[in-house]
Design a protein around this motif. Sequence first.
Motif, PDB file in Angstrom:
ATOM      1  N   ASP A 156      -2.477  -3.103  -4.967  1.00 17.71           N
ATOM      2  CA  ASP A 156      -1.985  -2.896  -3.610  1.00 17.71           C
ATOM      3  C   ASP A 156      -2.302  -4.139  -2.786  1.00 17.71           C
TER       4      ASP A 156
ATOM      5  N   ARG B  65      -1.625  -5.045   0.073  1.00 15.71           N
ATOM      6  CA  ARG B  65      -1.957  -4.917   1.488  1.00 15.71           C
ATOM      7  C   ARG B  65      -3.438  -5.174   1.731  1.00 15.71           C
TER       8      ARG B  65
ATOM      9  N   VAL C 108      -9.127   1.871  -3.668  1.00 14.75           N
ATOM     10  CA  VAL C 108      -7.837   1.231  -3.404  1.00 14.75           C
ATOM     11  C   VAL C 108      -7.277   0.748  -4.731  1.00 14.75           C
ATOM     12  N   ASP C 109      -5.986   0.932  -4.931  1.00 12.89           N
ATOM     13  CA  ASP C 109      -5.319   0.419  -6.130  1.00 12.89           C
ATOM     14  C   ASP C 109      -5.459  -1.109  -6.166  1.00 12.89           C
TER      15      ASP C 109
ATOM     16  N   PRO D 231      -2.539  -2.686   5.786  1.00 13.59           N
ATOM     17  CA  PRO D 231      -2.927  -1.387   5.228  1.00 13.59           C
ATOM     18  C   PRO D 231      -3.218  -0.373   6.324  1.00 13.59           C
TER      19      PRO D 231
END
Length: 269
Positions: free
Chosen positions: A181, A183, A177-178, A150
Motif C-alpha cells: 500500500d 499510500r 498496513v499492507d 492514507p
Amino acid sequence: MTYAFPPGGLPDQSQDPATNRAVFTTAYAFIPAAVQRDIVTSFFPGWDGTRAWILARPLSGFAETFAQYAMEVQPGGGSDTPEPDQGAEGVILIAEGTGCLRIGGADHNLGPGGYAYLPAGEAWSLRATSLLRFHWVRRRFVPAQGVPAPEAFVTSDQDTPVRWMPNTDLWGTTRFVDPEDLRHDMHVNIVTFQPGGRIPFAETHVMEHGLYVLEGTARYLLNTDWVEVGPGDFMWLRAFCPQACVVTGEGPFRYLLYKDVNRHPALVL
C-alpha cells in the motif's frame, strides 16, 4: 499478550549505574528499561495529567525520520489537541489501561493492544478512562505524486493476524498496513519470534528503526555488538546498522517496530 512500558520510579542509592548497559554509538542507541525513570520524563503543552518518555527524535547524521514516545496519562487526562505539527502522522499502541480516541467525530474505546493510525492533518483527541499507558510514533508524512494520502484506521493486535515468514512458524510480523500500500510511508508493526526463533542473517538496509521490546528476551545484534534485551528495552537504529536476533527465553519475544518505507531517498538534505 503483554505490552511492556517504562518502569518509572527512581532506583535507591545502592544501585550501581555501571550495570544499566545504556549506550549511544554512531550506529545505534540502546536505552534499557532500567534507565527509563521519572527524572527523564517530559510534559507537553495541550496535554493534561500526562507525562512522556521521549525515546527517539530526529538527529542529523543518525536516525532522522521519526520520534517515539511512551506516554502515561492519568484517569481523565489527555488532550483535545494532541499533535502540534499538521504535517505529522502517527501511530499509537495501547500498553495498559483504557482510553477514548476520537477521530473525525467518531469515538473508539481502546484497551491493551489497541492500535490506531493517525494521518497528517487529521483532527483527533484522546482521553484516559483509567490510568493509560501507550506507545506513540510520530513522523513527518512524505506525500507521493499520484498517490492519495492514507486514511485513519483503528484496529488491535488481537484482531490482526501474524504473517509468518516463508518456511517457518518461528518468525512473523503483525502487519497493520499492507506492505504494498504505497499510500503509507512508514510501517509500525509488531514482530514476533517463538522460542528457538531468530533472524538468521544480519539485516543491513536503508530503513531506520525504533524497536521497543514488548515481551520476552533475546540476544540482539546491533552493528557489531550482541546485546541481551528484554521487556521495556528500546533499540534505536540508524540506516544500514546491521541487526539480527536469537530468542533466549521460553516464551515469545515480541517488539514494536518502526521503519520508513515506500519513498525515494531525498537527494538534498
